[in-house]
Motif scaffolding. Sequence first.
Motif, PDB file in Angstrom:
ATOM      1  N   ALA A 165      58.943  44.758 -34.866  1.00  0.00           N
ATOM      2  CA  ALA A 165      58.584  46.154 -35.308  1.00  0.00           C
ATOM      3  C   ALA A 165      59.633  46.982 -34.633  1.00  0.00           C
ATOM      4  N   ALA A 166      60.027  48.150 -35.317  1.00  0.00           N
ATOM      5  CA  ALA A 166      60.979  49.045 -34.876  1.00  0.00           C
ATOM      6  C   ALA A 166      60.392  50.103 -33.997  1.00  0.00           C
ATOM      7  N   GLU A 167      60.170  49.636 -32.741  1.00  0.00           N
ATOM      8  CA  GLU A 167      59.543  50.617 -31.742  1.00  0.00           C
ATOM      9  C   GLU A 167      60.019  49.972 -30.527  1.00  0.00           C
ATOM     10  N   ARG A 168      59.739  50.985 -29.403  1.00  0.00           N
ATOM     11  CA  ARG A 168      60.062  50.459 -28.158  1.00  0.00           C
ATOM     12  C   ARG A 168      59.698  51.113 -26.884  1.00  0.00           C
ATOM     13  N   MET A 169      58.705  50.702 -26.057  1.00  0.00           N
ATOM     14  CA  MET A 169      58.317  51.215 -24.894  1.00  0.00           C
ATOM     15  C   MET A 169      59.189  50.639 -23.763  1.00  0.00           C
ATOM     16  N   GLY A 170      59.342  52.040 -22.638  1.00  0.00           N
ATOM     17  CA  GLY A 170      60.054  51.356 -21.476  1.00  0.00           C
ATOM     18  C   GLY A 170      58.966  51.623 -20.446  1.00  0.00           C
ATOM     19  N   PRO A 171      59.270  51.472 -19.170  1.00  0.00           N
ATOM     20  CA  PRO A 171      58.350  51.740 -18.119  1.00  0.00           C
ATOM     21  C   PRO A 171      57.786  53.034 -17.941  1.00  0.00           C
ATOM     22  N   ASP A 172      58.426  54.142 -18.445  1.00  0.00           N
ATOM     23  CA  ASP A 172      58.102  55.292 -18.271  1.00  0.00           C
ATOM     24  C   ASP A 172      57.696  56.148 -19.576  1.00  0.00           C
ATOM     25  N   GLY A 173      57.408  55.263 -20.726  1.00  0.00           N
ATOM     26  CA  GLY A 173      56.863  55.653 -22.066  1.00  0.00           C
ATOM     27  C   GLY A 173      57.868  55.306 -23.357  1.00  0.00           C
ATOM     28  N   ALA A 174      57.609  56.066 -24.247  1.00  0.00           N
ATOM     29  CA  ALA A 174      58.285  55.653 -25.611  1.00  0.00           C
ATOM     30  C   ALA A 174      59.724  55.845 -25.441  1.00  0.00           C
ATOM     31  N   GLU A 183      45.961  34.279 -41.104  1.00  0.00           N
ATOM     32  CA  GLU A 183      44.532  34.232 -40.935  1.00  0.00           C
ATOM     33  C   GLU A 183      44.148  34.630 -39.609  1.00  0.00           C
ATOM     34  N   ALA A 184      45.208  35.244 -38.721  1.00  0.00           N
ATOM     35  CA  ALA A 184      45.043  36.022 -37.519  1.00  0.00           C
ATOM     36  C   ALA A 184      46.212  36.645 -37.092  1.00  0.00           C
ATOM     37  N   VAL A 185      46.097  37.901 -36.483  1.00  0.00           N
ATOM     38  CA  VAL A 185      47.298  38.484 -36.076  1.00  0.00           C
ATOM     39  C   VAL A 185      47.261  38.753 -34.572  1.00  0.00           C
ATOM     40  N   ALA A 186      48.291  38.646 -34.226  1.00  0.00           N
ATOM     41  CA  ALA A 186      48.638  38.966 -32.748  1.00  0.00           C
ATOM     42  C   ALA A 186      49.730  39.816 -32.412  1.00  0.00           C
ATOM     43  N   VAL A 187      49.559  40.969 -31.645  1.00  0.00           N
ATOM     44  CA  VAL A 187      50.184  42.318 -31.633  1.00  0.00           C
ATOM     45  C   VAL A 187      50.563  42.139 -30.173  1.00  0.00           C
ATOM     46  N   ALA A 188      51.781  41.903 -29.462  1.00  0.00           N
ATOM     47  CA  ALA A 188      52.354  41.956 -28.399  1.00  0.00           C
ATOM     48  C   ALA A 188      53.675  42.640 -28.134  1.00  0.00           C
ATOM     49  N   LEU A 189      53.688  43.845 -27.725  1.00  0.00           N
ATOM     50  CA  LEU A 189      54.840  44.693 -27.522  1.00  0.00           C
ATOM     51  C   LEU A 189      55.389  45.002 -26.246  1.00  0.00           C
ATOM     52  N   LEU A 190      56.636  45.314 -26.040  1.00  0.00           N
ATOM     53  CA  LEU A 190      56.965  45.539 -24.686  1.00  0.00           C
ATOM     54  C   LEU A 190      56.270  46.647 -23.904  1.00  0.00           C
ATOM     55  N   PHE A 191      55.963  46.483 -22.730  1.00  0.00           N
ATOM     56  CA  PHE A 191      55.456  47.300 -21.754  1.00  0.00           C
ATOM     57  C   PHE A 191      53.862  48.109 -22.452  1.00  0.00           C
ATOM     58  N   ALA A 192      53.367  47.049 -23.416  1.00  0.00           N
ATOM     59  CA  ALA A 192      52.071  47.414 -23.779  1.00  0.00           C
ATOM     60  C   ALA A 192      51.098  47.459 -22.597  1.00  0.00           C
ATOM     61  N   PHE A 193      51.152  46.569 -21.607  1.00  0.00           N
ATOM     62  CA  PHE A 193      50.302  46.628 -20.400  1.00  0.00           C
ATOM     63  C   PHE A 193      50.128  47.878 -19.841  1.00  0.00           C
ATOM     64  N   ARG A 194      51.388  48.580 -19.959  1.00  0.00           N
ATOM     65  CA  ARG A 194      51.233  50.032 -19.173  1.00  0.00           C
ATOM     66  C   ARG A 194      50.964  51.128 -20.210  1.00  0.00           C
ATOM     67  N   HIS A 195      51.750  50.968 -21.246  1.00  0.00           N
ATOM     68  CA  HIS A 195      51.722  52.122 -22.328  1.00  0.00           C
ATOM     69  C   HIS A 195      51.216  51.236 -23.483  1.00  0.00           C
ATOM     70  N   PRO A 196      49.894  51.368 -23.952  1.00  0.00           N
ATOM     71  CA  PRO A 196      49.491  50.511 -25.254  1.00  0.00           C
ATOM     72  C   PRO A 196      49.221  51.403 -26.272  1.00  0.00           C
ATOM     73  N   ALA A 197      49.875  52.769 -26.507  1.00  0.00           N
ATOM     74  CA  ALA A 197      49.752  53.508 -27.649  1.00  0.00           C
ATOM     75  C   ALA A 197      50.128  52.861 -28.918  1.00  0.00           C
ATOM     76  N   HIS A 198      51.323  52.260 -28.787  1.00  0.00           N
ATOM     77  CA  HIS A 198      51.852  51.652 -29.987  1.00  0.00           C
ATOM     78  C   HIS A 198      51.138  50.326 -30.415  1.00  0.00           C
ATOM     79  N   GLU A 199      50.536  49.475 -29.700  1.00  0.00           N
ATOM     80  CA  GLU A 199      49.861  48.397 -30.028  1.00  0.00           C
ATOM     81  C   GLU A 199      48.360  49.031 -30.635  1.00  0.00           C
ATOM     82  N   GLN A 200      47.913  49.941 -29.772  1.00  0.00           N
ATOM     83  CA  GLN A 200      46.527  50.596 -30.199  1.00  0.00           C
ATOM     84  C   GLN A 200      46.766  51.006 -31.783  1.00  0.00           C
ATOM     85  N   ARG A 201      47.851  51.723 -32.173  1.00  0.00           N
ATOM     86  CA  ARG A 201      48.170  52.387 -33.474  1.00  0.00           C
ATOM     87  C   ARG A 201      48.205  51.198 -34.589  1.00  0.00           C
ATOM     88  N   LEU A 202      48.938  50.163 -34.104  1.00  0.00           N
ATOM     89  CA  LEU A 202      49.427  49.085 -35.065  1.00  0.00           C
ATOM     90  C   LEU A 202      47.918  48.341 -35.332  1.00  0.00           C
TER      91      LEU A 202
END
Length: 656
Positions: free
Chosen positions: A117-126, A148-167
């Motif tokens: 996905a064309a997105e990127r989170m860093g330690p301080d946000g988007a 049959e199932a989808v896994a969403v694992a984006l960089l720095f989602a453990f600290r900034h989950p907004a992009h994962e939540q939106r997807l």
Amino acid sequence: MRVGVDVGGTFTDLIAALPDGTIRIHKVASTPLDPSLGLFRAIDALGKGGGAIDVLIHGTTIATNALLERRGARVVLVTTGGFEDLLWLRRQDRPALYDLARDHPPPLVSRDDVIGAAERMGPDGALVALTDREVTRVIDAVRRLGAEAVAVALLFAFRHPAHEQRLAVALRAALPGIPVVTSHETLPVFREFERTSTTTAEAYLRPGVSTYLARTVGLGGARAIGTLRIMTSSGGTLPPEAAAAHAAGLALSGPAGGVVGARVVGEAVGIQDLLTLDMGGTSADASLVTGGVARSEGAGSVGGIPLALPAILIETVSAGGGSIAALDEGGALRVGPRSAGAEPGPACYGRGGTEPTVTDACLVLGWLDPAQPLADAVRLDRGLAERALGSLGGSDPRRQAAGIVAVATAVMARALKRVSVARGIDPRGMALLPFGGAGPLFGCALADALGMSRVLIPPHPGVLSALGLAAAPERVELLASFHRPLSEVDCADLATAFRPLLAAAAAALPGDGAVLTRFADCRFAGQGYEVTVLAPSDEPAAVTAAFREAHQTRFGHAEQDQPVELVNLRVAAERPVAAPPLGRRAGVGKPTPIRREIMTRDGTTVHAEVWPLGELPEGLTLKGPAVLAGPDATGLIEPGWRGTVHAAGAVIVERR
């Protein structure tokens, strides 16, 4: 009535705690194609005069088998663009340091099914925003791939989950009925590879686990079972709907029940430090109980797939009763990893197996009684066992049997050393608790191999995992990332960081009796991995001291001037339950020992007294050689050892 049922590779075990203070046990052959058939065969056998079941706790291998046999769902992985190869790069380590031809097992997802996905989170946000157009593109790509199932694992989602939540919101709306698993919900901690691998495994397992649990709930409802709970890898239980949403957390469901059962037995006889070994039909699982608490590990793998979820420490080796013995290319005897399993089983079962196994060897040595039926009235045929052992060459099957036993003992001893000596723990001051259908036969031999002087044999070792299930507490464990030097943290910081975890844990396990416990994952600055310690207060100095002490115990050093980092926070909510009784089964009589000729592991033929395990009076002394024959397992007290029957029904075996 509280009932525990453990589905193993060869047998399905049931133990029921009856209102009159006695227990009933049943052992039936497992049904690998559909484990629920064996589960309810055992329950139906109990139902004949057993009464209504108030609580059923189930230990399942459905997740384990799906990982080992690669029978999960087709997963599409959505990750940050540019990091599509993460699961293949792993940590750029070798599976075997000196074997250049060996590869890691492949990931659970095909490389063609990874979407960047064309997105990127860093330690301080988007750093790169996730646009509506990109969300639509990802949804279309997932739909085309037939996920049959989808896994969403984006960089720095453990600290900034907004992009994962939106997807996740968009994917769930566009693809109803398709599970969408996000990394910030599955494992909200740093380390991209482990977080992505665990999230992918959760997506891979969830459809199959959900289907199995839904079917089990339906079959249980038809039998008027009051409450169904599922054992997790961390030693607690969850209701079926919660277990289905934490499928990867069931990967060590059965072995965890055995460790809980061992802890219960140790508590009943007043022994808090135990090395445990569950020797079943296909494998042996080693673990550790210290101070009356089962030791946990923060990360591990099943079938070569890293699962960084809370789990009881388990070391598994291929040395079960059904493990097949064979000669390698150099003529050396090997035991495992191939197993005869439940179908056809060892040669002596008479079900079509022809290759020699550990069970065949124990039968030829006289440790097992061919007249005593096993589960489902399976009787052992010594002639078939000798014929199978003859395929290894030589004219004396007993010599081959002694060799198989020696090799299997060495394999299990290595597993026991990995959970004790390799972690800075001296096993010589502990008691060994072997269980499972074959474990108590090897107790004295394994104690000799580790320099131990005490072996604890439960009154019903063959169903101890089921006992552990019946005694397992309700448990929920939550964790969050908190990566800061402890020198920069004060009491208010810790209290604030723990507060949402404590609230979430209390909400996940509401009601009276729940106990909340706080933990902290710490490390010295510059280290790659952490040690988990208790964090009962908000005082950072107390956490630092606990970590240094744990590090000294585990690794033999703890530099006082080295700064300490606090990496993750954990909160466990647990509601204990009353343990089932360990003592006499319903309808047992007085012991009637007989004598039988057996062969020791050094080749000596001796006459051993045979005692009925689980029916022995308190205080009885048993001098080796002696055989402890129970309806669910058999134990062996070797020459030079002596056993004493405890009031709880367990036999404490010590060197004479």
